[in-house]
Design a protein around this motif. Structure first.
Motif, PDB file in Angstrom:
ATOM      1  N   HIS A  20       2.312 -10.738 -77.847  1.00 20.85           N
ATOM      2  CA  HIS A  20       1.546 -10.989 -76.634  1.00 20.85           C
ATOM      3  C   HIS A  20       0.214 -10.267 -76.732  1.00 20.85           C
ATOM      4  CE1 HIS A  20       0.313  -9.874 -72.498  1.00 20.85           C
ATOM      5  NE2 HIS A  20       0.535 -11.165 -72.305  1.00 20.85           N
ATOM      6  N   SER A  21      -0.855 -10.904 -76.279  1.00 25.32           N
ATOM      7  CA  SER A  21      -2.201 -10.347 -76.254  1.00 25.32           C
ATOM      8  C   SER A  21      -2.657 -10.026 -77.690  1.00 25.32           C
ATOM      9  CB  SER A  21      -2.276  -9.133 -75.333  1.00 25.32           C
ATOM     10  OG  SER A  21      -3.620  -8.748 -75.139  1.00 25.32           O
ATOM     11  N   VAL A  22      -2.893  -8.761 -77.997  1.00 28.97           N
ATOM     12  CA  VAL A  22      -3.320  -8.419 -79.364  1.00 28.97           C
ATOM     13  C   VAL A  22      -2.186  -8.685 -80.352  1.00 28.97           C
ATOM     14  CG1 VAL A  22      -4.158  -6.568 -80.861  1.00 28.97           C
ATOM     15  CG2 VAL A  22      -5.048  -6.788 -78.558  1.00 28.97           C
ATOM     16  N   GLY A  23      -0.935  -8.522 -79.895  1.00 25.26           N
ATOM     17  CA  GLY A  23       0.207  -8.898 -80.727  1.00 25.26           C
ATOM     18  C   GLY A  23       0.209 -10.391 -81.006  1.00 25.26           C
ATOM     19  N   GLY A  24      -0.208 -11.180 -80.014  1.00 24.92           N
ATOM     20  CA  GLY A  24      -0.336 -12.626 -80.203  1.00 24.92           C
ATOM     21  C   GLY A  24      -1.423 -12.963 -81.209  1.00 24.92           C
ATOM     22  N   LEU A  25      -2.477 -12.174 -81.208  1.00 23.65           N
ATOM     23  CA  LEU A  25      -3.531 -12.339 -82.212  1.00 23.65           C
ATOM     24  C   LEU A  25      -2.972 -12.072 -83.606  1.00 23.65           C
ATOM     25  CD1 LEU A  25      -6.532 -12.696 -83.041  1.00 23.65           C
ATOM     26  CD2 LEU A  25      -6.810 -10.246 -82.603  1.00 23.65           C
ATOM     27  N   ALA A  26      -2.139 -11.043 -83.729  1.00 24.21           N
ATOM     28  CA  ALA A  26      -1.504 -10.740 -85.018  1.00 24.21           C
ATOM     29  C   ALA A  26      -0.612 -11.889 -85.470  1.00 24.21           C
ATOM     30  CB  ALA A  26      -0.692  -9.449 -84.920  1.00 24.21           C
ATOM     31  N   VAL A  27       0.081 -12.504 -84.516  1.00 21.76           N
ATOM     32  CA  VAL A  27       0.925 -13.658 -84.830  1.00 21.76           C
ATOM     33  C   VAL A  27       0.074 -14.792 -85.400  1.00 21.76           C
ATOM     34  CG1 VAL A  27       2.365 -15.475 -83.835  1.00 21.76           C
ATOM     35  CG2 VAL A  27       2.718 -13.104 -83.150  1.00 21.76           C
ATOM     36  N   VAL A  28      -1.010 -15.130 -84.718  1.00 22.12           N
ATOM     37  CA  VAL A  28      -1.865 -16.235 -85.167  1.00 22.12           C
ATOM     38  C   VAL A  28      -2.513 -15.895 -86.504  1.00 22.12           C
ATOM     39  CG1 VAL A  28      -3.905 -17.620 -84.620  1.00 22.12           C
ATOM     40  CG2 VAL A  28      -2.241 -17.086 -82.829  1.00 22.12           C
ATOM     41  N   TYR A  41       6.542 -19.125 -85.167  1.00 24.54           N
ATOM     42  CA  TYR A  41       5.539 -18.218 -84.622  1.00 24.54           C
ATOM     43  C   TYR A  41       5.372 -18.504 -83.139  1.00 24.54           C
ATOM     44  CZ  TYR A  41       4.193 -17.352 -89.454  1.00 24.54           C
ATOM     45  OH  TYR A  41       4.192 -16.994 -90.774  1.00 24.54           O
ATOM     46  N   ILE A  42       5.346 -17.438 -82.316  1.00 22.91           N
ATOM     47  CA  ILE A  42       5.122 -17.581 -80.880  1.00 22.91           C
ATOM     48  C   ILE A  42       4.040 -16.584 -80.477  1.00 22.91           C
ATOM     49  CG2 ILE A  42       6.120 -17.428 -78.570  1.00 22.91           C
ATOM     50  CD1 ILE A  42       8.873 -17.981 -79.908  1.00 22.91           C
ATOM     51  N   SER A  43       2.907 -17.105 -80.036  1.00 24.25           N
ATOM     52  CA  SER A  43       1.806 -16.273 -79.565  1.00 24.25           C
ATOM     53  C   SER A  43       1.660 -16.485 -78.073  1.00 24.25           C
ATOM     54  CB  SER A  43       0.510 -16.657 -80.288  1.00 24.25           C
ATOM     55  OG  SER A  43      -0.583 -15.942 -79.754  1.00 24.25           O
ATOM     56  N   LEU A  44       1.869 -15.425 -77.305  1.00 23.53           N
ATOM     57  CA  LEU A  44       1.774 -15.491 -75.849  1.00 23.53           C
ATOM     58  C   LEU A  44       0.440 -14.887 -75.407  1.00 23.53           C
ATOM     59  CD1 LEU A  44       5.376 -14.185 -75.221  1.00 23.53           C
ATOM     60  CD2 LEU A  44       4.611 -16.550 -75.075  1.00 23.53           C
ATOM     61  N   GLU A  45      -0.442 -15.730 -74.914  1.00 22.42           N
ATOM     62  CA  GLU A  45      -1.765 -15.290 -74.471  1.00 22.42           C
ATOM     63  C   GLU A  45      -2.456 -14.460 -75.539  1.00 22.42           C
ATOM     64  OE1 GLU A  45      -1.510 -13.414 -70.636  1.00 22.42           O
ATOM     65  OE2 GLU A  45      -0.526 -15.151 -69.742  1.00 22.42           O
ATOM     66  N   GLY A  46      -2.433 -14.976 -76.777  1.00 25.70           N
ATOM     67  CA  GLY A  46      -3.057 -14.269 -77.898  1.00 25.70           C
ATOM     68  C   GLY A  46      -4.533 -14.019 -77.657  1.00 25.70           C
ATOM     69  N   ALA A  47      -5.012 -12.851 -78.017  1.00 24.40           N
ATOM     70  CA  ALA A  47      -6.407 -12.455 -77.816  1.00 24.40           C
ATOM     71  C   ALA A  47      -7.297 -13.112 -78.872  1.00 24.40           C
ATOM     72  CB  ALA A  47      -6.524 -10.935 -77.857  1.00 24.40           C
ATOM     73  N   LEU A  48      -7.349 -14.435 -78.836  1.00 28.12           N
ATOM     74  CA  LEU A  48      -8.094 -15.182 -79.850  1.00 28.12           C
ATOM     75  C   LEU A  48      -9.601 -14.989 -79.734  1.00 28.12           C
ATOM     76  CD1 LEU A  48      -6.024 -18.489 -79.844  1.00 28.12           C
ATOM     77  CD2 LEU A  48      -5.733 -16.459 -81.264  1.00 28.12           C
ATOM     78  N   TRP A  49     -10.058 -14.434 -78.637  1.00 28.37           N
ATOM     79  CA  TRP A  49     -11.476 -14.157 -78.429  1.00 28.37           C
ATOM     80  C   TRP A  49     -11.948 -12.976 -79.281  1.00 28.37           C
ATOM     81  CZ3 TRP A  49     -11.704  -9.148 -77.201  1.00 28.37           C
ATOM     82  CH2 TRP A  49     -10.577  -8.573 -76.597  1.00 28.37           C
ATOM     83  N   TRP A  50     -11.012 -12.152 -79.749  1.00 29.44           N
ATOM     84  CA  TRP A  50     -11.360 -10.922 -80.457  1.00 29.44           C
ATOM     85  C   TRP A  50     -12.192 -11.212 -81.703  1.00 29.44           C
ATOM     86  CZ3 TRP A  50     -10.162  -8.560 -85.189  1.00 29.44           C
ATOM     87  CH2 TRP A  50     -10.461  -7.200 -85.265  1.00 29.44           C
ATOM     88  N   ASP A  51     -13.132 -10.362 -82.006  1.00 30.41           N
ATOM     89  CA  ASP A  51     -13.991 -10.461 -83.198  1.00 30.41           C
ATOM     90  C   ASP A  51     -14.702 -11.810 -83.255  1.00 30.41           C
ATOM     91  OD1 ASP A  51     -15.201  -9.503 -85.505  1.00 30.41           O
ATOM     92  OD2 ASP A  51     -13.539 -10.094 -86.807  1.00 30.41           O
ATOM     93  N   LYS A  52     -15.218 -12.225 -82.092  1.00 31.84           N
ATOM     94  CA  LYS A  52     -15.982 -13.478 -81.979  1.00 31.84           C
ATOM     95  C   LYS A  52     -15.184 -14.677 -82.480  1.00 31.84           C
ATOM     96  CE  LYS A  52     -20.310 -11.017 -82.328  1.00 31.84           C
ATOM     97  NZ  LYS A  52     -21.542 -10.786 -83.076  1.00 31.84           N
ATOM     98  N   ARG A  53     -13.873 -14.710 -82.133  1.00 29.69           N
ATOM     99  CA  ARG A  53     -12.973 -15.823 -82.452  1.00 29.69           C
ATOM    100  C   ARG A  53     -12.809 -16.024 -83.972  1.00 29.69           C
ATOM    101  NH1 ARG A  53     -11.839 -19.377 -78.297  1.00 29.69           N
ATOM    102  NH2 ARG A  53     -11.917 -21.143 -79.701  1.00 29.69           N
ATOM    103  N   HIS A  54     -12.842 -14.930 -84.703  1.00 32.07           N
ATOM    104  CA  HIS A  54     -12.779 -14.993 -86.165  1.00 32.07           C
ATOM    105  C   HIS A  54     -11.529 -15.731 -86.666  1.00 32.07           C
ATOM    106  CE1 HIS A  54     -13.843 -13.679 -90.206  1.00 32.07           C
ATOM    107  NE2 HIS A  54     -12.559 -13.432 -90.396  1.00 32.07           N
ATOM    108  N   VAL A  55     -10.368 -15.449 -86.092  1.00 30.88           N
ATOM    109  CA  VAL A  55      -9.128 -16.086 -86.558  1.00 30.88           C
ATOM    110  C   VAL A  55      -9.153 -17.593 -86.286  1.00 30.88           C
ATOM    111  CG1 VAL A  55      -7.676 -15.754 -84.499  1.00 30.88           C
ATOM    112  CG2 VAL A  55      -6.643 -15.764 -86.758  1.00 30.88           C
ATOM    113  N   VAL A  56      -9.788 -18.001 -85.204  1.00 32.89           N
ATOM    114  CA  VAL A  56      -9.904 -19.438 -84.895  1.00 32.89           C
ATOM    115  C   VAL A  56     -10.792 -20.102 -85.943  1.00 32.89           C
ATOM    116  CG1 VAL A  56     -10.704 -21.117 -83.192  1.00 32.89           C
ATOM    117  CG2 VAL A  56      -9.538 -19.038 -82.436  1.00 32.89           C
TER     118      VAL A  56
END
Length: 64
Positions: A20-28, A41-56
């Motif tokens: 969840h949140s930053v943990g969700g970012l780790a999941v993604v 994989y289950i990401s709950l409200e993943g912080a995909l905005w982090w680092d200017k959406r780098h993971v996206v």
């Protein structure tokens, strides 16, 4: 880390990564970069905005 958990605890062969949140970012991030590590994989409200959406952006590049 996974081998340590499997050696210390009884575990099923099916692995799920949940966060969840930053943990969700780790999941993604793990799904994008190391998809073979887990079966689901289950990401709950993943912080995909982090680092200017780098993971996206990484996911888009890898899917092309």
């Amino acid at each position: 880390m996974i081998s340590h958990v499997e050696a210390k605890y009884r575990s099923a062969p099916y692995r799920t990564f949940v966060g969840h949140s930053v943990g969700g970012l780790a999941v993604v991030h793990t799904l994008v970069h190391r998809p073979q590590l887990f079966n689901s994989y289950i990401s709950l409200e993943g912080a995909l905005w982090w680092d200017k959406r780098h993971v996206v952006k990484d996911a888009k590049i890898l899917s092309e």
